[in-house]
Motif scaffolding. Structure first.
Motif, short mmCIF file in Angstrom:
data_model
loop_
_atom_site.label_atom_id
_atom_site.label_comp_id
_atom_site.label_asym_id
_atom_site.label_seq_id
_atom_site.Cartn_x
_atom_site.Cartn_y
_atom_site.Cartn_z
N THR A 64 36.07 48.15 37.88
CA THR A 64 35.40 46.97 37.32
C THR A 64 36.36 46.20 36.42
N ILE A 65 37.16 46.91 35.65
CA ILE A 65 38.14 46.24 34.79
C ILE A 65 39.16 45.47 35.64
N GLN A 66 39.63 46.09 36.69
CA GLN A 66 40.59 45.40 37.57
C GLN A 66 39.96 44.17 38.21
N LEU A 67 38.69 44.29 38.64
CA LEU A 67 37.99 43.16 39.26
C LEU A 67 37.85 42.01 38.27
N ALA A 68 37.44 42.32 37.03
CA ALA A 68 37.25 41.28 36.03
C ALA A 68 38.57 40.59 35.72
N HIS A 69 39.62 41.35 35.58
CA HIS A 69 40.92 40.73 35.28
C HIS A 69 41.39 39.89 36.46
N ALA A 70 41.12 40.34 37.68
CA ALA A 70 41.52 39.55 38.84
C ALA A 70 40.77 38.22 38.87
N LEU A 71 39.54 38.20 38.37
CA LEU A 71 38.74 36.96 38.32
C LEU A 71 38.94 36.21 37.00
N GLU A 72 39.92 36.65 36.23
CA GLU A 72 40.26 36.01 34.96
C GLU A 72 39.07 36.05 33.99
N MET A 73 38.44 37.19 33.91
CA MET A 73 37.36 37.39 32.96
C MET A 73 37.74 38.45 31.94
N ARG A 74 37.22 38.26 30.72
CA ARG A 74 37.33 39.32 29.73
C ARG A 74 36.32 40.39 30.06
N ILE A 75 36.62 41.63 29.67
CA ILE A 75 35.68 42.70 29.93
C ILE A 75 35.47 43.50 28.66
N VAL A 76 34.20 43.74 28.35
CA VAL A 76 33.80 44.38 27.10
C VAL A 76 33.10 45.69 27.44
N ALA A 77 33.43 46.73 26.71
CA ALA A 77 32.75 48.02 26.85
C ALA A 77 31.83 48.19 25.65
N GLU A 78 30.52 48.23 25.91
CA GLU A 78 29.57 48.44 24.81
C GLU A 78 29.06 49.87 24.85
N GLY A 79 28.69 50.37 23.69
CA GLY A 79 28.16 51.72 23.62
C GLY A 79 29.22 52.78 23.52
N VAL A 80 30.37 52.48 22.92
CA VAL A 80 31.42 53.48 22.74
C VAL A 80 30.99 54.43 21.61
N GLU A 81 30.78 55.70 21.96
CA GLU A 81 30.17 56.63 21.01
C GLU A 81 31.14 57.70 20.48
N ASN A 82 32.34 57.82 21.07
CA ASN A 82 33.26 58.87 20.61
C ASN A 82 34.70 58.43 20.84
N ALA A 83 35.61 59.14 20.18
CA ALA A 83 37.02 58.78 20.22
C ALA A 83 37.62 59.01 21.61
N ALA A 84 37.18 60.02 22.32
CA ALA A 84 37.74 60.31 23.63
C ALA A 84 37.45 59.16 24.60
N ASP A 85 36.22 58.68 24.60
CA ASP A 85 35.89 57.54 25.48
C ASP A 85 36.69 56.31 25.07
N LEU A 86 36.89 56.11 23.77
CA LEU A 86 37.64 54.95 23.32
C LEU A 86 39.08 55.01 23.82
N VAL A 87 39.71 56.17 23.70
CA VAL A 87 41.10 56.30 24.15
C VAL A 87 41.19 56.07 25.65
N ALA A 88 40.23 56.60 26.42
CA ALA A 88 40.23 56.42 27.86
C ALA A 88 40.07 54.96 28.24
N LEU A 89 39.22 54.25 27.57
CA LEU A 89 38.97 52.84 27.86
C LEU A 89 40.20 51.99 27.54
N VAL A 90 40.81 52.28 26.41
CA VAL A 90 42.02 51.52 26.04
C VAL A 90 43.11 51.77 27.07
N ALA A 91 43.23 53.01 27.54
CA ALA A 91 44.25 53.33 28.53
C ALA A 91 43.99 52.61 29.84
#
Length: 770
Positions: free
Chosen positions: A691-718
């Motif tokens: 989904t992130i690749q698709l949004a970037h290909a369509l020149e859209m920003r992509i937001v992740a809501e509901g980040v509840e822990n540090a592990a998910d945050l690190v994975a999303l940033v990566a």
């Protein structure tokens, strides 16, 4: 009278009537006073009374004629009264004229005129009622019974002693008794009309009734003369006659009431039966021939009327029973209907008997009606009724509530038995039907509810079964037992909707903000505006608790406008304080596509001079799926105003790539359901990464809501996410805390970065310090 009608206007006629009204009383008093004076001096002559009569009655006729001219709708009744007055006046003049030279014998020539005048008075009473109140035959029978029974009692208790005291017999006795009897009957007629409320003017009824009672007292003098056969009346009798006619005319001239103050009704059964018993007693006494003249007719008439009334009552009772049975039966299926179900529920709940209610609604029945016609639909309903009746035991009661809804009432609270019965009914319904040469397989949804000991209202039990039925239909379960947790239509939630309506008007709605961070720098790049309700008693209420009530009550439009207006004002306040971050506002599909929300948003932006590129409007996917063409036009309008659009909760529905290609959307927000456990769940990680690749290909920003822990945050940033938000980073907070939190976060983040640089390259830092 016609000249009066065509002449002066009604105001002048009313003035003339007020002037004439006291004159008959004055003439009567003067005539009697003069006659008394002459009697005291020994110069008594009937000429004085004859002269008074010649003036008295014409004045009464004139007064009545003026009333007829003023009230044309009552003209016929008043004309009958004028005829009665004129006839009585002529008879009185003839009788008194015969007394001028000699004593007049009874009955005189004028007696027949007196009898005729009673016909005119009776006609007046029958016509001078409220014509707006239609009277059925039974009401007139009630009047006859009441009047006849009272006349019979009066004959027994009053007239018989009078006859015994007078010692008269034959025609003279009959005539002497006819007058007081006629007066009594007319007074009783007025009483009956008042009881049946065809006479709504109580004061007028009392005046007319009093007039006939006075007339009856005066007429009784003739019967009390003993064996005399001459006219020998004193001034007291003349005063009573004059007062009775003056009172009758005064009552007749009263204006009619313009408002009906009572509903017509029939006489009570005890009154009617009492009148019949009195008439029967009078007949049982077997009066002699002399008394039979006046005792038998009213008694026989009363008994005949009572018999006719009983026949009507029996007919009405039979019709009422038939109507009641029909009112509780469905015409099409011959099953009991909704009225019968309500009656059953009321009875069983009052008796505290075990009770359960099932509501069945056919699935797809409208398609049958639309495709094959209503005749085929009626055939299906009749067959469904038969199968439902056969599908339950003999103690269960089946009814049709209306349309394609059926009810089953059972005398058990065993939920297992109820669910088994409901599924058995559905299996019976699922057997194919042949309708219009087409095989149809009916299907339905059943809601089940059990009445508890606290239930005393059948409507509430019906409502719960209806809610359960819709739960079964929406979930595709076939059968559902009522669950209060899934009931969005309880009294408390209705009360919440009304309180929310007041809260919006009273300014209890607040806007809180949850920070959004740039994933690359961890700096605050935006705020999402979230609604909160600060209840005066319950405190801060989450939108999860009141938004469903707002949707049902049609308050989402007002709520969205309040949030948008407050978010724009708060943005301006933060910008003036030196904090310039974008703000995202949620907007439901009906508001986005409606006619008022966007114009008011544009007006607020213009009023506060907000940079439109700092404003993001978050909409859900169903906005695009419901009305794509209209949605495209609205989004193009938003882009022309510079407002950005974000797709909220992306990935929760059946997402379509078509609108991502065709619509002007700048941002995607991945729903928290996909974000959760993205670090540990490979399938979720793959979906989010694509989904992130698709949004970037369509020149859209992509937001992740509901980040509840540090592990998910690190994975999303990566994975290259652009923006993150969630409880792990910051919880929603009131507007007055946002600025302080942002500054603290920025300061702490900058300090962390500086510390990292010191650890990474201390030599470079020393060079820079030089």
């Amino acid at each position: 009278m016609s000249l009066l009608t065509r002449g002066a206007p009604r105001s002048r006629l009313a003035l003339a009537q007020r002037i004439v009204a006291p004159l008959p009383w004055a003439v009567m008093l003067v005539g009697i006073l003069v006659d008394e004076i002459l009697q005291s001096t020994g110069q008594h002559t009937p000429t004085v009374l004859l002269t008074a009569l010649a003036i008295f009655f014409p004045l009464l006729v004139l007064q009545t004629a003026l009333a007829a001219a003023i009230h044309p709708k009552r003209r016929l009744a008043l004309v009958l009264l004028i005829a009665a007055l004129s006839t009585w006046a002529l008879g009185s003049i003839l009788v008194n004229a015969a007394r001028v030279d000699q004593e007049a014998t009874f009955p005189g020539n004028g007696e027949w005129l007196f009898l005729v005048s009673y016909l005119g008075m009776a006609g007046y009473l029958l016509r001078d009622v409220d014509r707006r109140q239609a009277r059925p035959a039974r009401s007139w029978l009630d009047i006859v019974i009441i009047c006849g029974g009272t006349a019979s009692l009066a004959c027994l208790l009053v007239v018989t002693p009078v006859q015994a005291a007078s010692h008269q017999e034959g025609v003279s006795l009959l005539l002497a008794l006819i007058y007081p009897l006629a007066d009594m009957i007319l007074a009783l007629l007025v009483l009956g009309q008042s009881l049946l409320q065809t006479r709504t003017d109580r004061r007028k009824s009392l005046m007319i009734g009093g007039a006939f009672l006075l007339l009856g007292v005066a007429d009784s003098a003739l019967a009390l003369q003993g064996s005399a056969s001459t006219y020998d009346f004193g001034n007291v009798s003349y005063a009573l006659w004059g007062a009775s006619f003056s009172l009758l005319v005064a009552a007749a001239c009263r204006p009619p009431q313009s408002v009906i103050r009572a509903v017509p009704k029939s006489a009570d059964t005890p009154v009617l039966m009492g009148a019949g018993v009195v008439a029967l007693i009078v007949l049982t006494l077997r009066p002699d021939d002399t008394l039979a003249y006046y005792m038998l007719p009213p008694s026989i008439l009363t008994l005949v009327a009572v018999g006719a009334r009983l026949v009507l009552a029996l007919r009405d009772a039979n019709r009422a029973n038939d109507a009641f049975a029909l009112s509780q039966t469905d015409d099409l299926t011959k099953l009991p209907n909704r009225r019968a179900v309500r009656a059953w529920l009321s009875t069983e709940l009052a008796a505290r008997n075990p009770l359960a209610l099932m509501l069945l609604d056919l699935d797809g029945f409208k398609d049958i009606n639309d495709s094959l016609g209503h005749r085929a639909g009626d055939t299906v309903l009749r067959l469904v009724a038969v199968r439902m009746t056969e599908g339950v035991d003999a103690h269960a009661r089946v009814a049709r509530l209306g349309g394609d809804e059926f009810a089953i009432i059972m005398d058990t609270t065993d939920e297992i038995v109820l669910m088994e019965t409901a599924h058995h009914v559905l299996r019976e319904l699922a057997k194919p039907l042949l309708v219009e040469d087409i095989e149809i397989t009916p299907a339905g949804s059943i809601g089940v509810t059990v009445a508890g000991p606290e239930d005393d209202d059948g409507s509430e039990v019906l409502r719960r079964a209806d809610v359960a039925m819709y739960q079964a239909k929406n979930a595709g379960l076939g059968v559902a037992l009522y669950d209060s947790q899934l009931d969005d239509f309880t009294r408390s939630r209705l009360q919440m909707a009304e309180e929310l309506r007041k809260a919006i008007a009273d300014g209890q709605i607040e806007v809180w903000y949850q920070p959004q961070l740039d994933a690359a720098t961890m700096q605050v790049c935006g705020l999402e505006a979230l609604v909160r309700w600060r209840h005066p008693i319950q405190g801060v209420i989450s939108p999860v608790s009141f938004l469903p009530a707002a949707r049902r009550a049609g308050l989402m439009g007002q709520l969205s406008e309040v949030v948008a207006k407050q978010a724009v004002e708060d943005f301006d306040a933060r910008r003036r304080a030196g904090l310039d971050v974008a703000v995202a506002i949620n907007c439901a599909p009906p508001e986005l596509l409606g006619p008022t929300f966007l114009p008011r948003l544009y007006a607020a932006i213009e009023k506060w001079d907000i940079p439109v590129d700092r404003l993001v409007l978050e909409v859900t996917e169903d906005t695009f799926l419901d009305d794509p063409q209209h949605t495209r036009e609205v989004l193009l309008e938003l882009r022309s105003h510079g407002v950005q659009v974000a797709i909220d909760d992306y990935g929760t529905g059946f997402s379509s790539l078509t609108y991502l290609r065709n619509l002007p959307v700048q941002e995607l927000k991945i729903d928290r359901a996909l974000i959760a456990n993205v670090a540990s769940d490979a399938r979720s990680r793959m979906i989010v990464a694509s989904t992130i690749q698709l949004a970037h290909a369509l020149e859209m920003r992509i937001v992740a809501e509901g980040v509840e822990n540090a592990a998910d945050l690190v994975a999303l940033v990566a994975m290259g996410i652009d923006t993150v938000q969630g409880y792990h980073l910051a919880r929603p907070m009131p507007a007055d805390q946002v600025e302080r939190w942002v500054r603290d976060w920025t300061r702490n983040n900058n300090s962390s970065e500086s510390s990292a640089k010191d650890v990474a390259d201390p030599e470079q830092d020393r060079e820079e310090s030089r």
